[in-house]
Design a protein around this motif. Structure first.
Motif, mmCIF file in Angstrom:
data_model
loop_
_atom_site.group_PDB
_atom_site.id
_atom_site.type_symbol
_atom_site.label_atom_id
_atom_site.label_comp_id
_atom_site.label_asym_id
_atom_site.label_seq_id
_atom_site.Cartn_x
_atom_site.Cartn_y
_atom_site.Cartn_z
ATOM 1 N N SER A 217 84.703 -29.429 -28.946
ATOM 2 C CA SER A 217 83.899 -28.660 -29.886
ATOM 3 C C SER A 217 83.572 -29.544 -31.081
ATOM 4 O O SER A 217 84.214 -30.555 -31.302
ATOM 5 N N VAL A 218 82.544 -29.158 -31.815
ATOM 6 C CA VAL A 218 82.122 -29.903 -32.994
ATOM 7 C C VAL A 218 82.287 -28.967 -34.198
ATOM 8 O O VAL A 218 81.898 -27.797 -34.123
ATOM 9 N N ALA A 219 82.858 -29.491 -35.263
ATOM 10 C CA ALA A 219 83.047 -28.653 -36.446
ATOM 11 C C ALA A 219 81.703 -28.397 -37.119
ATOM 12 O O ALA A 219 80.827 -29.268 -37.129
ATOM 13 N N VAL A 220 81.525 -27.222 -37.666
ATOM 14 C CA VAL A 220 80.320 -26.913 -38.428
ATOM 15 C C VAL A 220 80.338 -27.761 -39.693
ATOM 16 O O VAL A 220 81.372 -27.871 -40.346
ATOM 17 N N SER B 96 79.176 -24.229 -43.701
ATOM 18 C CA SER B 96 80.237 -23.519 -42.984
ATOM 19 C C SER B 96 80.495 -22.125 -43.542
ATOM 20 O O SER B 96 81.380 -21.424 -43.081
ATOM 21 N N ASN C 191 79.799 -18.055 -44.719
ATOM 22 C CA ASN C 191 79.421 -16.857 -43.982
ATOM 23 C C ASN C 191 78.734 -15.873 -44.916
ATOM 24 O O ASN C 191 79.034 -15.833 -46.099
ATOM 25 N N PRO D 168 77.451 -16.382 -39.660
ATOM 26 C CA PRO D 168 77.642 -17.761 -40.102
ATOM 27 C C PRO D 168 76.329 -18.352 -40.616
ATOM 28 O O PRO D 168 75.288 -18.216 -39.964
ATOM 29 N N ARG E 255 74.249 -20.610 -38.307
ATOM 30 C CA ARG E 255 73.358 -20.022 -37.295
ATOM 31 C C ARG E 255 71.995 -19.673 -37.894
ATOM 32 O O ARG E 255 70.974 -19.805 -37.233
ATOM 33 N N ALA F 62 75.619 -27.770 -30.704
ATOM 34 C CA ALA F 62 76.980 -28.284 -30.531
ATOM 35 C C ALA F 62 78.005 -27.573 -31.428
ATOM 36 O O ALA F 62 79.058 -27.168 -30.944
ATOM 37 N N PRO F 63 77.744 -27.377 -32.722
ATOM 38 C CA PRO F 63 78.758 -26.708 -33.547
ATOM 39 C C PRO F 63 78.898 -25.205 -33.270
ATOM 40 O O PRO F 63 79.829 -24.582 -33.776
ATOM 41 N N MET F 64 78.001 -24.621 -32.484
ATOM 42 C CA MET F 64 78.098 -23.179 -32.229
ATOM 43 C C MET F 64 78.675 -22.876 -30.855
ATOM 44 O O MET F 64 78.957 -21.745 -30.530
ATOM 45 N N THR F 65 78.773 -23.884 -30.011
ATOM 46 C CA THR F 65 79.170 -23.614 -28.639
ATOM 47 C C THR F 65 80.351 -24.494 -28.276
ATOM 48 O O THR F 65 80.896 -25.192 -29.122
ATOM 49 N N SER F 66 80.790 -24.435 -27.026
ATOM 50 C CA SER F 66 81.809 -25.378 -26.587
ATOM 51 C C SER F 66 81.162 -26.344 -25.611
ATOM 52 O O SER F 66 80.266 -25.980 -24.866
#
Lengths: 286, 400
Positions: A121-124, A129, A131, A141, A144, A211-215
């Motif tokens: 995973s990639v960190a936001v 970051s 909300n 978030p 997004r 990438a930062p929202m998914t695996s």
């Protein structure tokens, strides 16, 4: 359902649809203008995501990674087009399908060799970051929202290029009648290289953004590819406008469908495709 | 010029003769080998090495090979040969792949699969051929339930076994209304059914059951739906990439603070690095945990850490136990794998002092084992209690 939650779901669907558009637009351009069914498009989405992962680890900054990864992806597209696809234009579709299918295998294997089988995973990025609080137990978030906005900007940019630039005229003409464009003395070979690189770049860029929202996992692009083919078919092959509306439609369907009609969750997008094809056999805007 | 051509021809002729020589003598050489040393035990590995479940396949393979290495690279005095096949976690290819291993490669034992759908296909072939099969993961109840057969063993778990104890834990923690969510496939549905069975038996209520098409990982619509329902807790089964995304989305959308997340241990096992902060505090039940602190476990962890770069997970233990099981059984038959009935009864009698605790096998060939309650603390699945001791799967529908 509560109107607040309907609004939130609309937002979810919009954001998902916009992301799908980034991938589908490249696919429809390549398909419509070059006549190539690029099965490796999903794999490029995956490569984009893994590039973002890798370069974020190396540079420590997601933004820097993005800046470096986009040119890498475009160059990769260029190399693939020049080395492999270029030799097959005069051949039957089937050869290109075989080639791009082979590319899926090669790219998936390359991914495994370089980055391994583990889920990553990639960190936001820290700046995004945060909300936004929507209800007492639900947040949205910021990242997004950012991705949604970027996709919207990209969509606007693509629309502008296609409508208002010389390149856009050539692309539109190419989609309508490739032989005529060639007959008028336009260098189709260069145009193809350009289109393919841009298309691949768009898919990879979508992978980087998500990438930062998914695996991240081996073969992550394969599922996306099928959804995007559905969008291209719905929108009409080669039509950017069609891809845009198709993406938004599928985004909403994939969001509301499973919640409202759980029994049809896995087939809903195909039902929509079938319905569109019955009414307009060539897609909405072909 | 003429000379060069002759030279070339000669070279070609020599090559051809060399090939003929090899072809003629190869059977002889092979035969000699057979006489010199015992024929190897052929283990067919039918595991996913690509796709979502690839890391699981790798861990199981690592564990299995470690056990056999510790056994002196032999089983019952015979060397070991691996026939490795990528199952791709593709259920539609399972019968054909299994047939290839059993009939084509003539393996003595098949080890696989990870995915329950693939297991269904493999079981069909196991039934027809009588091939011995050890399941090192797939937890579908049927494998040691309705479809149980003498030649099929399992070293892992059943969906029911891992999730059933959580229902009582959830009720005891004061949760009364729970939403369950999983992928819409046999494994996922059986897992949440185990939880629902004990939770409703205790007096709790399942307010909604959500089934996500497999392998969809776009969870946002479902999580928004859960937020609108406002349950006391959510129980979930996801594994691999889906688990990583679910846990991250659950935290990102702010649900984690208001609605506690419970799960089968597969939610966090092997995924904690990728899940990071988002997983902290999640409660899960599973047949293995970090911090069990037994001597066997410590030795296993040390040996695994020395041999492999991959972080140890439950799947590795399941693979390891499959290897230990084979080692014990083939020792007992003195390396005889041709007499299937003898090997089967040896396998059925195996008792393991496993890293996860004592393991014996039920009549249905399923492990009787402890199920632990674990909590994610500082990136570890720390054991906090034994949720159920020496739990036996009810093996519904099995007539062994």
């Amino acid at each position: 359902m509560d109107p607040v939650f309907i609004a939130i779901q609309l937002l979810n669907g919009l954001q998902y649809g916009l992301l799908l558009f980034l991938i589908a637009s490249g696919l429809t351009l390549i398909f419509g203008i070059m006549g190539i069914i690029n099965l490796a498009h999903g794999a490029m989405y995956m490569i984009g995501a893994y590039l973002a992962y890798d370069l974020t680890l190396r540079t420590g900054s997601f933004w820097l990674a993005l800046l470096l990864a986009v040119p890498i992806a475009v160059v990769l597209g260029l190399v693939i087009e020049r080395l492999f696809l270029g030799t097959l234009y005069r051949r039957d579709h089937l050869y290109q399908v075989l080639l791009t299918f082979g590319l899926i295998l090669v790219l998936n294997e390359a991914q495994r060799i370089i980055w391994g089988n583990d889920v990553q995973s990639v960190a936001v990025p820290p700046s995004l970051s945060g909300n936004i609080t929507l209800t007492d137990n639900l947040q949205y978030p910021v990242y997004r929202l950012f991705v949604g906005s970027v996709c919207l900007l990209m969509a606007g940019g693509i629309y502008w290029v296609i409508r208002h630039t010389r390149l856009g005229i050539v692309i539109r003409a190419g989609a309508a009648n490739r032989d005529m464009v060639e007959g008028l003395g336009i260098d189709v070979r260069t145009l193809f290289t350009l289109i393919f690189s841009i298309g691949v770049g768009l898919a990879a860029f979508a992978g980087m953004l998500s990438a930062p929202m998914t695996s991240l996992y081996p073969g992550m692009g394969d599922n996306v590819l099928i959804t995007c083919f559905v969008i291209v078919v719905i929108g009409g092959i080669g039509s950017i406008k069609g891809a845009f509306l198709g993406s938004l439609l599928i985004g909403q369907a994939a969001t509301f469908g499973p919640v409202l009609l759980p029994a049809l969750a896995s087939v809903i997008i195909y039902l929509i495709m079938a319905a569109v094809l019955i009414i307009k056999p060539r897609g909405l805007f072909a | 010029m003429k000379l060069a051509r002759i030279r070339k021809h000669t070279r070609h002729l020599m090559t051809a003769m060399g090939l003929l020589f090899l072809a003629a003598f190869q059977p002889l050489m092979a035969q000699q080998n057979r006489e010199d040393q015992a024929t190897p035990v052929r283990l067919g590995l039918m595991l996913p090495y690509s796709g979502t479940y690839a890391p699981l396949g790798e861990s199981i393979t690592n564990g299995l090979k470690l056990a056999i290495k510790q056994n002196g690279d032999q089983l019952g005095g015979r060397p070991v040969e691996y026939v490795v096949l990528d199952s791709e976690a593709d259920a539609s290819k399972a019968p054909q792949n299994m047939s290839r291993l059993v009939k084509g490669d003539k393996v003595d034992v098949v080890i696989g699969p990870v995915h329950s759908g693939v297991a269904m296909g493999m079981l069909k072939v196991a039934k027809q051929t009588g091939a011995i099969m050890i399941i090192p993961n797939a937890g579908l109840g049927a494998a040691t339930g309705q479809l149980c057969m003498p030649n099929v063993f399992r070293t892992s778990f059943s969906m029911w076994q891992d999730s059933y104890p959580m229902g009582k834990v959830a009720y005891d923690r004061g949760y009364r209304k729970v939403v369950t969510i999983t992928w819409n496939y046999a494994g996922g549905k059986e897992d949440i059914a185990g939880f629902e069975e004990s939770f409703t038996k205790a007096g709790g209520e399942i307010v909604k059951q959500i089934l996500v098409p497999f392998p969809e990982t776009q969870f946002q619509p479902y999580l928004t739906d859960i937020a609108s329902i406002k349950p006391d807790a959510v129980y979930t089964f996801f594994a691999g990439a889906g688990a990583v995304r679910f846990v991250r989305d659950y935290a990102k959308l702010g649900l984690k603070d208001s609605v506690p997340l419970l799960g089968s241990g597969f939610l966090t096992d092997g995924n904690l690095d990728a899940q990071g902060e988002a997983a902290e505090g999640i409660l899960t039940t599973l047949h293995y945990a970090d911090g069990l602190d037994s001597e066997v476990d410590r030795a296993f962890r040390e040996a695994y850490g020395e041999t492999y770069e991959r972080k140890l997970d439950t799947y590795a233990v399941q693979g390891y136990d499959a290897g230990m099981m084979l080692a014990q059984a083939l020792d007992q038959t003195q390396g005889n794998s041709a007499d299937r009935d003898a090997l089967i009864s040896a396998l059925a009698g195996v008792k393991l002092n496993s890293p996860r605790g004592p393991v014996a096998f039920s009549k249905a060939h399923h492990p009787i084992q402890n199920i632990y309650l674990r909590q994610v603390k500082e990136g570890r699945n720390q054991v906090i209690d034994v949720a159920s001791r020496a739990l036996e799967d009810p093996a519904r529908g099995c007539r062994l």
